[in-house]
Scaffold this motif. Structure first.
Motif, PDB file in Angstrom:
ATOM      1  N   ARG A  53      38.927  28.543  39.716  1.00 40.14           N
ATOM      2  CA  ARG A  53      39.588  28.648  41.024  1.00 40.14           C
ATOM      3  C   ARG A  53      40.557  27.506  41.273  1.00 40.14           C
ATOM      4  O   ARG A  53      41.575  27.694  41.914  1.00 40.14           O
ATOM      5  CB  ARG A  53      38.541  28.671  42.136  1.00 40.14           C
ATOM      6  N   ALA A  54      40.206  26.271  40.832  1.00 36.17           N
ATOM      7  CA  ALA A  54      41.062  25.125  41.132  1.00 36.17           C
ATOM      8  C   ALA A  54      42.189  25.080  40.112  1.00 36.17           C
ATOM      9  O   ALA A  54      41.978  24.705  38.970  1.00 36.17           O
ATOM     10  CB  ALA A  54      40.250  23.834  41.083  1.00 36.17           C
TER      11      ALA A  54
ATOM     12  N   LYS B  40      32.052  40.478  26.561  1.00 34.16           N
ATOM     13  CA  LYS B  40      32.770  40.699  27.800  1.00 34.16           C
ATOM     14  C   LYS B  40      32.015  40.010  28.932  1.00 34.16           C
ATOM     15  O   LYS B  40      30.793  40.056  28.994  1.00 34.16           O
ATOM     16  CB  LYS B  40      32.839  42.200  28.058  1.00 34.16           C
ATOM     17  N   LYS B  41      32.765  39.344  29.816  1.00 33.59           N
ATOM     18  CA  LYS B  41      32.112  38.617  30.894  1.00 33.59           C
ATOM     19  C   LYS B  41      31.582  39.591  31.937  1.00 33.59           C
ATOM     20  O   LYS B  41      32.211  40.603  32.229  1.00 33.59           O
ATOM     21  CB  LYS B  41      33.100  37.649  31.550  1.00 33.59           C
ATOM     22  N   LYS B  42      30.444  39.228  32.503  1.00 35.61           N
ATOM     23  CA  LYS B  42      29.821  40.132  33.463  1.00 35.61           C
ATOM     24  C   LYS B  42      30.196  39.793  34.901  1.00 35.61           C
ATOM     25  O   LYS B  42      29.852  40.528  35.815  1.00 35.61           O
ATOM     26  CB  LYS B  42      28.296  40.042  33.324  1.00 35.61           C
ATOM     27  N   THR B  43      30.861  38.660  35.092  1.00 33.31           N
ATOM     28  CA  THR B  43      31.130  38.209  36.455  1.00 33.31           C
ATOM     29  C   THR B  43      32.036  39.184  37.195  1.00 33.31           C
ATOM     30  O   THR B  43      32.991  39.705  36.630  1.00 33.31           O
ATOM     31  CB  THR B  43      31.829  36.844  36.415  1.00 33.31           C
ATOM     32  N   VAL B  44      31.740  39.410  38.460  1.00 38.44           N
ATOM     33  CA  VAL B  44      32.639  40.151  39.332  1.00 38.44           C
ATOM     34  C   VAL B  44      33.375  39.102  40.154  1.00 38.44           C
ATOM     35  O   VAL B  44      32.760  38.284  40.822  1.00 38.44           O
ATOM     36  CB  VAL B  44      31.839  41.086  40.264  1.00 38.44           C
ATOM     37  N   GLN B  45      34.692  39.075  40.076  1.00 39.55           N
ATOM     38  CA  GLN B  45      35.471  38.075  40.805  1.00 39.55           C
ATOM     39  C   GLN B  45      35.499  38.494  42.257  1.00 39.55           C
ATOM     40  O   GLN B  45      36.403  39.200  42.684  1.00 39.55           O
ATOM     41  CB  GLN B  45      36.871  37.983  40.219  1.00 39.55           C
ATOM     42  N   TYR B  46      34.542  38.040  43.064  1.00 37.50           N
ATOM     43  CA  TYR B  46      34.213  38.720  44.305  1.00 37.50           C
ATOM     44  C   TYR B  46      35.339  39.001  45.298  1.00 37.50           C
ATOM     45  O   TYR B  46      35.604  40.173  45.536  1.00 37.50           O
ATOM     46  CB  TYR B  46      33.023  38.062  44.997  1.00 37.50           C
ATOM     47  N   PRO B  47      36.022  38.013  45.830  1.00 41.05           N
ATOM     48  CA  PRO B  47      36.917  38.463  46.912  1.00 41.05           C
ATOM     49  C   PRO B  47      37.990  39.431  46.413  1.00 41.05           C
ATOM     50  O   PRO B  47      38.402  40.317  47.134  1.00 41.05           O
ATOM     51  CB  PRO B  47      37.563  37.174  47.423  1.00 41.05           C
TER      52      PRO B  47
END
Ligand code: SF4
Ligand code: SF4
Lengths: 404, 182
Positions: A53-54, B40-47
């Protein structure tokens, strides 16, 4: 610019000062980005993205962290030993940086019009290796003092553990370095590196790793322990000791411990690269380069080798679980120490027959491991796992209301 | 009755000599984590990204429904505040200006911080005036802000009226696997 300064001084001193002014900011930046990289690696190994993010790709994260640490309230627990409490993080970081002085970063540089080549090294000590060993061992003082001065039992335990661990792992570390010192007959790091720049059969660099792989593994394990990295980070074991030695630290003082840890990692990696992986030696190039571009290439190669080591440190940290303290001690005293003693003995025998740095080294190392394996499995010497003096496991826990 | 022969004893696995030197197991572990490096990354980039709701009967923030004449549907029967286990619904009833009902809520407040989102209120309501929507990302800067009054609850209805919350979902449609339902 560099040339101008060198000509002004006409000495190694001028060049060393220039180098110092380059190396310290470079290493500090490296340390900052190691913390970023650590979080990235941990994220990647866990199928996450990590800080992003940064700034672009999260690259400003270390800056943001630094600002955060500087702006935080600096709190000191009641009853802390004030001078020592403040001194501890400084020691931890300062001592870690001392090691940078003797690392040969890039061979030697021969500017036009100068008789003597300049060492790309801040200080070429005759006992560079011993100096590095001594300075590395001093690093534990920061941790011990932090544990002692915080007036907290968890911190105190953390400090005690660090001290015991450091004392134990110094021995196999010293012995595995002794193997290289005996085999190469050198205590100057730059000479040890130079010795490794020759080629076998015209292509394979004569790196010590090919001759002494077992010593390398032992040294690597000990450096992990010395830098307090997982799986040997018992001094800051959060499941048992809250935060261990840094329980009572916050803000910039806390950050300095971590800067110290990462600096220690960089110095330790550089040390291992010099001893076992040919230092600045570019694989494929037989001779040392003394032109400006050659030196820059060698600096880059050294940096790349160190970065690979740092990645391996992180990779191991995010893979292996932490040892229990008795396992840690047993691994050192019953596992690493006998093997490294045997390795030192083998090198002495090689020296007696005047065949160091030959294929006999490799045979000797492999032989020691084979003997150790046979001993461990034949006599069931429990280096790790359940010890023979403990009672047999009986998991028959009677169920309440059951009939057992 | 548990007989001794029914008991299975499980001890820690014994390592052989090679295993006790750790290297094989360490290498295996390092291999596993290295494999994850390239997954593959599991993260959901929330906003920016939102994951579809796993369950359609997700109980989120409340709404106060309007009837076809755009009046507040609630008749101030106090069933919901009686049923509420968290005591977070505060209603003040007044005489209704309309001929088809006796009372209407002058004040209707729900403390969204105290609420445990159990859905008892919507179960209790005789006229389906109070309902739980699937909106879960409500935020506020103060505690007072999180006490939703009648206007705010009606506003929630205005924003979510195209969705009919599923109060009694078919259990078969429930999925633990993270796959969104049809
Ligand atoms: S969801 Fe449960 S706790 Fe929340 S207001 Fe309704 S009845 Fe009360
Ligand atoms: S149960 Fe329904 S009608 Fe009765 S007070 Fe609550 S919201 Fe109004």
């Amino acid at each position: 610019m560099v040339d101008w300064l060198v000509i002004q001084f006409h000495t190694q001193l001028g060049f060393s000062i220039v180098l110092l002014l380059v190396v310290i900011p470079a290493v500090l930046t490296g340390v900052g980005y190691s913390t970023y990289f650590e979080r990235k690696v941990s994220a990647w190994l866990q199928d996450r993205h990590g800080p992003n993010r940064a700034g672009p790709l999260g690259l400003l994260q270390p800056v943001a962290d630094g600002v955060k640490f500087l702006l935080k309230e600096d709190f000191m627990p009641a009853g802390a030993d004030r001078p020592l409490y403040i001194l501890a993080p400084m020691l931890s970081m300062g001592i870690a940086m001392l090691g940078l002085a003797v690392i040969p970063w890039g061979g030697s540089y021969q500017p036009a019009g100068l008789a003597e080549p300049l060492q790309v090294q801040v200080a070429g000590l005759d006992i560079g290796l011993l100096y590095l060993l001594a300075v590395g061992a001093l690093g534990v003082y920061g941790v011990v003092l932090a544990g002692w001065s915080s007036n907290n039992k968890y911190a105190f335990y953390g400090g005690l553990r660090a001290a015991a661990q450091m004392v134990s792992y110094e021995i196999p570390l010293g012995l595995s370095i002794l193997v290289i010192v005996l085999a190469s007959g050198q205590l100057r790091l730059e000479n040890i590196v130079e010795q490794q720049t020759a080629l076998w059969w015209g292509f394979l660099p004569q790196w010590n790793i090919f001759l002494h792989p077992v010593s390398f593994i032992i040294m690597f394990t000990c450096v992990l322990a010395e830098t307090n990295r997982a799986p040997f980070d018992l001094a800051e074991c959060e499941q048992e000791l809250v935060g261990g030695f840094h329980t009572e630290y916050n803000a910039m003082k806390w950050a300095m411990f971590f800067l110290g840890e990462y600096t220690h990692m960089i110095v330790g990696s550089a040390f291992m690269v010099c001893l076992f992986f040919g230092g600045w030696h570019v694989p494929g190039l037989a001779a040392e380069q003394t032109t400006l571009w050659g030196v820059l290439l060698q600096l880059a190669v050294m940096g790349a080798k160190i970065s690979i080591f740092i990645f391996v440190f992180m990779w191991i940290r995010w893979t292996l679980p932490r040892f229990r303290f008795d396992q840690l001690m047993r691994l050192c005293w019953k596992g690493l120490l006998p093997v490294s003693l045997a390795l030192a003995l083998v090198v002495v025998v090689e020296l007696f027959f005047n065949v160091p740095r030959s294929y006999w080294s490799l045979i000797g190392e492999v032989g020691v491991v084979a003997v150790a394996l046979v001993a461990v499995s034949l006599f069931r010497i429990p280096v790790t796992g359940r010890q023979w003096y403990l009672p047999d496991l009986d998991n028959r826990t009677p169920l309440r209301g059951g009939s057992v | 009755m548990i007989k001794p022969e029914d008991i299975i004893r499980i001890g820690p696995p014994q390592l052989d000599g090679v295993g006790r030197m750790y290297f094989g197991e360490i290498a295996r572990g390092l291999g596993i984590t290295l494999g994850h490096l390239f997954k593959k990354k599991k993260t959901v980039q929330y906003p920016e990204e939102e994951r579809p709701l796993r369950v359609q009967n997700y109980r989120g923030v409340h709404r106060l429904n309007r009837d076809p004449d755009e009046r507040v549907a609630c008749v101030s029967c106090f069933m919901c505040s009686t049923a509420c286990p968290a005591h977070c619904i505060h209603i003040e009833a007044g005489e209704s200006p309309w001929p088809d009902r006796e009372k209407y809520p002058v004040k209707f407040e729900i403390d969204e911080l105290r609420c445990i989102y159990c859905g008892m209120c919507e179960e209790a309501c005789p006229v389906d005036a109070i309902e739980l929507t699937t909106e879960f990302d409500i935020v506020g800067l103060t505690r007072e802000e999180m006490v939703f009054d009648k206007e705010k609850l009606l506003e929630v209805y205005d924003q979510t009226k195209q969705v009919k919350p599923r109060k009694n979902p078919k259990i078969t449609g429930y999925s633990y696997t993270g796959k969104p339902q049809q």
